[in-house]
Scaffold this active site. Structure first.
Site, short mmCIF file in Angstrom:
data_model
loop_
_atom_site.label_atom_id
_atom_site.label_comp_id
_atom_site.label_asym_id
_atom_site.label_seq_id
_atom_site.Cartn_x
_atom_site.Cartn_y
_atom_site.Cartn_z
N ASP A 20 0.80 -1.23 0.00
CA ASP A 20 0.00 0.00 0.00
C ASP A 20 0.83 1.28 0.00
OD1 ASP A 20 0.87 0.19 2.74
OD2 ASP A 20 -0.88 -0.96 3.38
N HIS A 26 6.78 -7.41 -1.41
CA HIS A 26 5.77 -7.96 -2.32
C HIS A 26 5.35 -6.97 -3.41
CE1 HIS A 26 4.65 -10.92 1.11
NE2 HIS A 26 5.63 -11.38 0.37
#
Length: 269
Positions: free
Chosen positions: A103, A118
């Site tokens: 995010d 990731h």
């Protein structure tokens, strides 16, 4: 001594913390986590790399859910846990922050020494020619082609999608790469996909320079993150964790604080 007091002492004793964060760090920003307090899935596991790449229907379902979910996910802002870890770095006590989250809220809070284990959801990448574009631009194109879907609402799910209930995504149009016609995929590591080797190597190098590890908001059920805790334990450096519920590394921890991330780290603010 309280758990928070113990954590404050742990942090004060170490100058080069290797910080590993997970979904629990972002829940107070409105982004759901994956697992319950026992480490089990709360919902259907996320789409796999093989399914996304191998099925047009899977890609239609993924991007339809993402079109709806991104409208809120893309507006998420950092919470006190992100701000506390940024303060830790600014105080010169963080060797690196390795996050399993996609995010970018750590960066928004001011952290600069960050490795996105990731990947990042705010970038879309072509799997054919490797071209990239901002997720916001792709959102605009998805909405232009699938305007009726923008009016739908569904509960938020992790990683920017939504729990959109539909039996038929066949009418959803997914654009291809304008340069080569290739498959467009968010620039994140899906389940079943390997973390890029250079990312793993950089994180391992930073771990070698650290004198302790701090895990924040992760059950460590995913091996890509858990292996760094294993490596820290093998080196013999102390490991503290903040997490509501059990972690895969409970037997390796020097200290465990079962509390919300922002509450446990409030002494840093």
């Amino acid at each position: 001594m309280t758990q928070q007091g113990s954590l404050e002492e742990f942090v004060s004793l170490h100058r080069r913390l290797f910080v590993l964060t997970g979904a629990g760090c972002s829940t107070n920003s409105g982004i759901p986590d994956y697992r319950d307090s026992d480490g089990n899935w709360k919902r259907t596991p996320p789409v796999t790399y093989a399914a996304f790449m191998g099925s047009e229907a899977t890609r239609q379902r993924y991007w339809a859910r993402s079109l709806v979910g991104w409208q809120r996910f893309g507006q998420a802002v950092p919470n006190d846990a992100h701000r506390a870890l940024a303060r830790l770095e600014q105080a010169g006590r963080s060797e690196i922050l390795l996050t399993q989250n996609v995010d970018r809220l750590h960066q928004s809070a001011g952290s600069e020494r960050v490795i996105d284990l990731h990947g990042r959801l705010d970038i879309v990448r072509c799997m054919g020619c490797n071209a990239t574009m901002p997720r916001g631009d792709f959102q605009h194109e998805l909405g232009h082609r699938n305007g009726a879907w923008l009016a739908l609402d569904a509960p938020d799910a992790p990683d920017g999608d939504a729990d959109l209930e539909s039996d038929d995504f066949a009418a959803f149009t997914v654009p291809s790469c304008v340069a080569c016609g290739g498959i467009l995929k968010p620039d994140v590591v899906f389940f079943g996909e390997n973390v890029p080797r250079d990312v793993v190597d950089e994180a391992r190098d930073r771990l070698e320079a650290a004198d302790a590890m701090l895990v924040v908001g992760s059950s460590l059920m995913v091996f890509s993150g858990f292996r760094f805790v294993q490596a820290a334990a093998k080196r013999g450096i102390p490991i503290a964790a903040v997490n509501l519920g059990r972690t895969r590394a409970d037997d390796l921890l020097t200290l465990k604080v079962e509390d919300r991330c922002e509450a446990a780290l409030s002494f840093l603010l």
